[in-house]
Every structure is written in structure tokens, then in C-alpha cells.
Design a protein around this motif. Structure first.
Motif, PDB file in Angstrom:
ATOM      1  N   ASP A   1     -56.631  -4.274   4.390  1.00 43.13           N
ATOM      2  CA  ASP A   1     -56.822  -5.571   3.752  1.00 43.13           C
ATOM      3  C   ASP A   1     -58.205  -5.640   3.120  1.00 43.13           C
ATOM      4  OD1 ASP A   1     -54.317  -6.367   4.562  1.00 43.13           O
ATOM      5  OD2 ASP A   1     -55.032  -7.562   6.238  1.00 43.13           O
ATOM      6  N   GLN A   2     -58.299  -6.353   2.012  1.00 42.63           N
ATOM      7  CA  GLN A   2     -59.559  -6.519   1.298  1.00 42.63           C
ATOM      8  C   GLN A   2     -60.026  -7.966   1.420  1.00 42.63           C
ATOM      9  OE1 GLN A   2     -61.166  -3.879  -1.068  1.00 42.63           O
ATOM     10  NE2 GLN A   2     -60.272  -2.992   0.775  1.00 42.63           N
ATOM     11  N   PHE A   3     -61.326  -8.130   1.537  1.00 39.38           N
ATOM     12  CA  PHE A   3     -61.934  -9.439   1.699  1.00 39.38           C
ATOM     13  C   PHE A   3     -63.106  -9.587   0.742  1.00 39.38           C
ATOM     14  CE2 PHE A   3     -59.957  -8.369   5.689  1.00 39.38           C
ATOM     15  CZ  PHE A   3     -59.338  -9.546   6.065  1.00 39.38           C
ATOM     16  N   ILE A   4     -63.482 -10.851   0.497  1.00 45.65           N
ATOM     17  CA  ILE A   4     -64.746 -11.162  -0.149  1.00 45.65           C
ATOM     18  C   ILE A   4     -65.531 -12.019   0.830  1.00 45.65           C
ATOM     19  CG2 ILE A   4     -63.841 -11.020  -2.503  1.00 45.65           C
ATOM     20  CD1 ILE A   4     -63.843 -14.129  -2.544  1.00 45.65           C
ATOM     21  N   VAL A   5     -66.835 -12.069   0.642  1.00 41.63           N
ATOM     22  CA  VAL A   5     -67.679 -12.951   1.442  1.00 41.63           C
ATOM     23  C   VAL A   5     -67.936 -14.188   0.600  1.00 41.63           C
ATOM     24  CG1 VAL A   5     -69.920 -13.233   2.571  1.00 41.63           C
ATOM     25  CG2 VAL A   5     -68.737 -11.027   2.669  1.00 41.63           C
ATOM     26  N   VAL A   6     -67.738 -15.347   1.210  1.00 32.70           N
ATOM     27  CA  VAL A   6     -67.993 -16.624   0.541  1.00 32.70           C
ATOM     28  C   VAL A   6     -69.064 -17.388   1.324  1.00 32.70           C
ATOM     29  CG1 VAL A   6     -65.705 -16.783  -0.520  1.00 32.70           C
ATOM     30  CG2 VAL A   6     -66.051 -17.739   1.750  1.00 32.70           C
ATOM     31  N   ILE A   7     -69.735 -18.314   0.623  1.00 32.84           N
ATOM     32  CA  ILE A   7     -70.775 -19.129   1.244  1.00 32.84           C
ATOM     33  C   ILE A   7     -70.604 -20.573   0.777  1.00 32.84           C
ATOM     34  CG2 ILE A   7     -72.437 -18.654  -0.609  1.00 32.84           C
ATOM     35  CD1 ILE A   7     -74.643 -18.652   1.580  1.00 32.84           C
ATOM     36  N   ASN A   8     -70.940 -21.515   1.659  1.00 31.65           N
ATOM     37  CA  ASN A   8     -70.840 -22.931   1.282  1.00 31.65           C
ATOM     38  C   ASN A   8     -72.235 -23.523   1.106  1.00 31.65           C
ATOM     39  OD1 ASN A   8     -71.817 -23.598   3.860  1.00 31.65           O
ATOM     40  ND2 ASN A   8     -69.812 -24.160   4.647  1.00 31.65           N
ATOM     41  N   ALA A   9     -72.296 -24.790   0.781  1.00 32.05           N
ATOM     42  CA  ALA A   9     -73.577 -25.457   0.515  1.00 32.05           C
ATOM     43  C   ALA A   9     -74.479 -25.527   1.736  1.00 32.05           C
ATOM     44  CB  ALA A   9     -73.321 -26.867  -0.019  1.00 32.05           C
TER      45      ALA A   9
ATOM     46  N   ALA B   1     -59.348 -11.243  -0.421  1.00 41.25           N
ATOM     47  CA  ALA B   1     -59.541 -10.928  -1.843  1.00 41.25           C
ATOM     48  C   ALA B   1     -58.252 -11.236  -2.597  1.00 41.25           C
ATOM     49  CB  ALA B   1     -59.909  -9.460  -2.008  1.00 41.25           C
ATOM     50  N   GLY B   2     -58.403 -11.704  -3.806  1.00 36.55           N
ATOM     51  CA  GLY B   2     -57.241 -12.011  -4.628  1.00 36.55           C
ATOM     52  C   GLY B   2     -56.732 -13.430  -4.478  1.00 36.55           C
ATOM     53  N   ARG B   3     -57.270 -14.170  -3.524  1.00 37.03           N
ATOM     54  CA  ARG B   3     -56.886 -15.579  -3.360  1.00 37.03           C
ATOM     55  C   ARG B   3     -57.985 -16.438  -3.967  1.00 37.03           C
ATOM     56  NH1 ARG B   3     -54.584 -17.135   2.304  1.00 37.03           N
ATOM     57  NH2 ARG B   3     -53.494 -18.627   0.988  1.00 37.03           N
ATOM     58  N   PRO B   4     -57.624 -17.583  -4.509  1.00 34.33           N
ATOM     59  CA  PRO B   4     -58.657 -18.454  -5.080  1.00 34.33           C
ATOM     60  C   PRO B   4     -59.659 -18.885  -4.011  1.00 34.33           C
ATOM     61  CG  PRO B   4     -56.443 -19.211  -5.682  1.00 34.33           C
ATOM     62  CD  PRO B   4     -56.268 -18.128  -4.660  1.00 34.33           C
ATOM     63  N   VAL B   5     -60.931 -18.883  -4.395  1.00 31.68           N
ATOM     64  CA  VAL B   5     -61.984 -19.332  -3.483  1.00 31.68           C
ATOM     65  C   VAL B   5     -61.821 -20.841  -3.305  1.00 31.68           C
ATOM     66  CG1 VAL B   5     -64.479 -19.541  -3.182  1.00 31.68           C
ATOM     67  CG2 VAL B   5     -63.508 -17.457  -4.193  1.00 31.68           C
ATOM     68  N   PRO B   6     -61.837 -21.324  -2.060  1.00 30.85           N
ATOM     69  CA  PRO B   6     -61.635 -22.760  -1.828  1.00 30.85           C
ATOM     70  C   PRO B   6     -62.780 -23.602  -2.383  1.00 30.85           C
ATOM     71  CG  PRO B   6     -62.095 -21.624   0.240  1.00 30.85           C
ATOM     72  CD  PRO B   6     -62.010 -20.577  -0.820  1.00 30.85           C
ATOM     73  N   ALA B   7     -62.475 -24.851  -2.678  1.00 31.02           N
ATOM     74  CA  ALA B   7     -63.477 -25.785  -3.173  1.00 31.02           C
ATOM     75  C   ALA B   7     -64.634 -25.878  -2.184  1.00 31.02           C
ATOM     76  CB  ALA B   7     -62.850 -27.162  -3.382  1.00 31.02           C
TER      77      ALA B   7
ATOM     78  N   GLU C   1     -68.460 -20.437  -2.662  1.00 29.82           N
ATOM     79  CA  GLU C   1     -68.623 -19.533  -3.797  1.00 29.82           C
ATOM     80  C   GLU C   1     -68.669 -18.098  -3.301  1.00 29.82           C
ATOM     81  OE1 GLU C   1     -73.106 -18.868  -5.168  1.00 29.82           O
ATOM     82  OE2 GLU C   1     -72.511 -20.965  -5.311  1.00 29.82           O
ATOM     83  N   ALA C   2     -68.125 -17.203  -4.112  1.00 31.50           N
ATOM     84  CA  ALA C   2     -68.073 -15.789  -3.742  1.00 31.50           C
ATOM     85  C   ALA C   2     -69.474 -15.189  -3.792  1.00 31.50           C
ATOM     86  CB  ALA C   2     -67.142 -15.031  -4.677  1.00 31.50           C
ATOM     87  N   ARG C   3     -69.774 -14.342  -2.818  1.00 28.22           N
ATOM     88  CA  ARG C   3     -71.044 -13.628  -2.774  1.00 28.22           C
ATOM     89  C   ARG C   3     -70.879 -12.130  -2.971  1.00 28.22           C
ATOM     90  NH1 ARG C   3     -76.142 -15.914  -1.696  1.00 28.22           N
ATOM     91  NH2 ARG C   3     -75.803 -18.046  -2.344  1.00 28.22           N
ATOM     92  N   THR C   4     -69.663 -11.618  -2.769  1.00 28.44           N
ATOM     93  CA  THR C   4     -69.430 -10.175  -2.899  1.00 28.44           C
ATOM     94  C   THR C   4     -68.136  -9.945  -3.658  1.00 28.44           C
ATOM     95  OG1 THR C   4     -68.097  -9.957  -0.885  1.00 28.44           O
ATOM     96  CG2 THR C   4     -70.496  -9.741  -0.629  1.00 28.44           C
ATOM     97  N   GLY C   5     -67.947  -8.713  -4.056  1.00 24.13           N
ATOM     98  CA  GLY C   5     -66.654  -8.291  -4.558  1.00 24.13           C
ATOM     99  C   GLY C   5     -65.783  -7.900  -3.381  1.00 24.13           C
ATOM    100  N   ALA C   6     -64.586  -7.440  -3.684  1.00 17.67           N
ATOM    101  CA  ALA C   6     -63.645  -7.049  -2.631  1.00 17.67           C
ATOM    102  C   ALA C   6     -64.169  -5.854  -1.848  1.00 17.67           C
ATOM    103  CB  ALA C   6     -62.285  -6.734  -3.236  1.00 17.67           C
ATOM    104  N   GLY C   7     -63.957  -5.907  -0.554  1.00 15.54           N
ATOM    105  CA  GLY C   7     -64.339  -4.808   0.328  1.00 15.54           C
ATOM    106  C   GLY C   7     -63.515  -4.867   1.597  1.00 15.54           C
TER     107      GLY C   7
END
Length: 68
Positions: free
Chosen positions: A4-12, A21-27, A30-36
Motif C-alpha cells: 500500500d502507498q501513503f502520503i503524509v498530510v498535515i493540518n493547521a 495515496a490516490g485518495r483526495p486529501v481531506p479538507a 495538506e499533503a507534505r510528501t508524495g506516495a511512499g
């Protein structure tokens, strides 16, 4: 699954999370990395999330100490 592939996201608040990875980032995130891989994504989080205190609370403990 290990492939499985993931991205790292961060909030405010400066909180990190893994997101598929491949799913829309939730409101609010924001994405911090590419897929890994999960291991790569966790390594990024370990290296960058050094203070788990939410951003809105970070200044409060030093401000309350200074006020006393």
C-alpha cells in the motif's frame, strides 16, 4: 498491506497523519510528501513531528508559566 502507498498530510495544528495515496486529501489537511510505503511515510513523520502539542497550545504553557 505492505505494498500500500501513503502520503503524509498535515493540518493547521501541525499534526501529521498518513493518508492513502490516490485518495483526495481531506479538507483542512495538506499533503507534505508524495506516495511512499508505510515505513517511508512513518519515517518522515518521525523526523518532522518533533512536538506533538497542537499549534494552538504551544505558547500557552510558557505564557502561563510567565504569568505565575
Amino acid at each position: 498491506m505492505e505494498s500500500d502507498q501513503f502520503i503524509v498530510v498535515i493540518n493547521a495544528e501541525g499534526q501529521y497523519s498518513l493518508w492513502p495515496a490516490g485518495r483526495p486529501v481531506p479538507a483542512g489537511w495538506e499533503a507534505r510528501t508524495g506516495a511512499g510505503t508505510k515505513a517511508e511515510s512513518l519515517a518522515y513523520v518521525d523526523a518532522h513531528w518533533t512536538d506533538m502539542t497542537p499549534a494552538s497550545l504551544r505558547g500557552m504553557s510558557s505564557a502561563s508559566t510567565a504569568a505565575s
